[in-house]
Enzyme design. Structure first.
Site, short mmCIF file in Angstrom:
data_model
loop_
_atom_site.label_atom_id
_atom_site.label_comp_id
_atom_site.label_asym_id
_atom_site.label_seq_id
_atom_site.Cartn_x
_atom_site.Cartn_y
_atom_site.Cartn_z
CE LYS A 87 -3.89 2.02 2.64
NZ LYS A 87 -4.71 1.90 3.86
CB SER A 110 -8.36 0.88 5.83
OG SER A 110 -9.06 2.09 5.82
CB SER A 112 -8.17 3.69 2.93
OG SER A 112 -7.27 3.04 3.81
#
Lengths: 96, 492
Positions: free
Chosen positions: B86, B185, B161
């Site tokens: 990420k 997330s 997210s």
């Protein structure tokens, strides 16, 4: 949903050092009022005598030994600086 | 099986399967990494999971892994496995953007601790995965660069997210990925994309080198195709780190071995607060079927009460925004990040750099966080939220007197259409089932448990006790190893 009278968006934006457009001020005020209305229901909870939780697990005073360790070389530390000169970050003039 | 036929599907295999093929020298890491790169190049235009990737750097790491293995010095199950990261976790020399214009040109000068640990385990550090800007959102629609698509339906969001991390894995663009989880997330996008997503206990995994959002809630964790793969990945990244003063000194057990040694039967809790209004009937039915599975294997299913659940979203949006308004004050245009080109003086530079660098959701949260912390409102909002947080945590700890884990839906609905939740409050309410876990600091895992009639994935959440990931993974594995939802790959 009407905006609560105490939601002074200019004051908050100023505290946050954030320039907002007039359009953003109107939009954010309304959206934040919605969120704050949803949050209002926390007032129903009886919190008398309840200790606040800052962290899920209490950690107090984490000490590190006072020993010098290698850090980032200057050129790496300044690699992302928007403007630099002679191993220093350049900023606009701060004194008249 | 011919070599060519097999390598065409390498990108959909598990770590466990690939580790065997690598150990047997049936394949090399260079072949595997190339297969992942080729797959990415063929589907990425549709999925848009990545902010950037560096194929040459990945292949160089793969060649080094093959050389280690040839010399008899393999580093274990992750050696040679491509893992996507990420874009909030630092990798030396690679971009680190948080999907924000503020950091569009930032290059990491050092590795996050988790990156270091994956490198030490021999993993191939692969690609920078898209997210909602600064991890604030539940759909990746808040990315400043592009919206990631759900591989199972390109008109739908992948969740967020960590939407890029979930979508890339589901699409075969990585073998595992890392994400971060502040209010769901990792677990929410995992549920929406048919993969396993684990949020470890607060303090188990170091956050050094993770871009901070809400520091009392943030935790790094893995996305995988199976729970066994999650155990392997967690093993590599868990552990105390002197560079993160909130990481905790606990003994790290052998998580993969625990899947075999811990066999139950367990006491599993169900809370009516997680099956109420707003829950999609197909999601409810899929989770109830999983509950029946546990019951049939001899587990005791008990009703537990988590009475403060309904206050979770409110508490979260006070605490998370308060912490974010403080954490993001560092982006001032001075030392790094976007600097406005037309500022009159230094104070004007702060206002304009932040106005130009941050997107609307980040600005909204900074404003809300600043408000709840401001003089005159602190007690009414922030302090009260922290007290209700105590009650939410106490609810869970009380329940754990009676059960080993709690089972819930991960999300109220399957993936929604892009643009469907334009109102911020509607988006915030997506996190209703995942937020309590972060507020209480507990470990939680989302495991695929079915599909909706329209072909969208459904996930269930298992919530465990602090630092008892070995038990949580064993409970999750009992279901996961007996089902093959994750084998249903998307048509891309």
């Amino acid at each position: 949903m009407s905006v609560p009278e105490d939601l002074n968006i200019d004051r908050i934006a100023n505290l946050a050092r954030l320039a907002l457009t007039d359009e953003e001020k109107v939009k954010f005020s309304a959206q934040l009022a919605d969120v704050l209305t949803n949050i209002e229901k926390l007032k129903q909870v009886n919190v008398d005598g309840v200790e606040p939780t800052a962290h899920a697990f209490p950690i107090y005073n984490v000490w590190a030994d006072d020993v010098a360790k290698p850090g980032l070389p200057v050129e790496d530390a300044l690699r992302n600086a928007p403007e630099k000169r002679d191993n220093m970050i350049v900023v606009p003039k701060v004194v008249e | 099986m011919s070599h060519a036929a097999m390598s065409s599907e390498l990108f959909n295999k598990t770590i466990v399967e690939l580790a065997e093929l690598l150990a047997a020298k049936t394949i090399t890491s260079v072949e595997l990494t190339q297969a992942v790169i080729d797959r990415t190049q063929s589907v990425e235009e549709r999925v848009k999971a990545f902010n950037s990737f560096d194929a040459a750097a990945a292949l160089a790491q793969a060649a080094a892994s093959d050389a280690r293995r040839a010399a008899g010095q393999s580093l274990g199950a992750l050696d040679g496995i491509p893992i996507g990261i990420k874009d909030v976790i630092a990798v030396t020399g690679q971009p680190l953007t948080a999907s924000s214009k503020m950091l569009a040109n930032f290059v990491s000068p050092y590795d996050a601790t988790v990156t270091q640990k994956l490198k030490k385990a021999g993993a191939i550090i692969w690609g920078r995965l898209n997210l909602d800007e600064f991890a604030m959102g539940s759909s990746t629609e808040n990315s400043a660069f592009h919206t990631t698509r759900n591989p199972y339906n390109l008109d739908c969001v992948p969740g967020g997210s960590s939407g890029g991390s979930a979508a890339a894995l589901a699409a075969g663009e990585a073998i595992a990925t890392l994400g971060s989880d502040t209010g769901g997330s990792i677990r929410q996008p995992a549920a929406l994309c048919n993969v396993v997503g684990l949020k470890p206990t607060y303090g188990l995994v170091s956050r050094f080198g993770l871009i901070a959002f809400a520091s009392s809630l943030d935790q790094i964790g893995p996305f995988n195709r199976t729970v066994e793969d999650a155990a392997i990945t967690l093993q590599a990244i868990a552990g105390y780190d002197e560079n993160d003063s909130t990481s905790v000194k606990v003994e790290i057990p052998d998580y993969r071995a625990a899947l075999k040694t811990k066999k139950g039967p367990w006491r599993i809790g169900i809370s009516k607060e997680y099956f109420g209004e707003g829950l999609d009937p197909e999601v409810a039915a899929a989770v109830e079927k999983a509950v029946s599975f546990y019951e049939k294997m001899g587990c005791v299913i008990k009703n537990v009460s988590l009475p403060h659940t309904e206050y979770g979203v409110g508490v979260y949006y006070i605490i998370a925004t308060a912490e974010c308004s403080s954490n993001l004050s560092r982006y001032d245009g001075i030392r790094y990040g976007h600097r406005s080109a037309d500022a009159k003086d230094i104070v004007d530079l702060y206002y304009k750099s932040r106005a130009e660098g941050f997107g609307p959701e980040v600005k909204r949260r900074i404003i809300l966080g600043t408000y709840v912390l401001s003089s005159g409102y602190y007690d009414a909002y922030y302090l009260r939220a922290q007290k209700v947080r105590t009650l939410i945590r106490q609810d869970f700890l009380n329940a754990y007197n009676e059960v080993d884990a709690i089972i819930t839906p991960t999300t109220p609905t399957p993936a929604f259409k892009r643009g469907a939740k334009a109102d911020p409050l509607a988006m915030y309410l997506c996190d209703v089932y995942t937020i309590g876990v972060n507020l209480a600091g507990l470990p939680g895992i989302s495991v695929p448990c079915g599909f909706s009639s329209s072909g969208l994935p459904i996930g269930m959440q298992l919530i465990g006790q602090p630092f008892k990931e070995a038990d949580l993974l064993a409970i999750a594995n009992a279901y996961d190893s007996a089902h093959d939802w994750a084998k249903r790959t998307p048509n891309l």
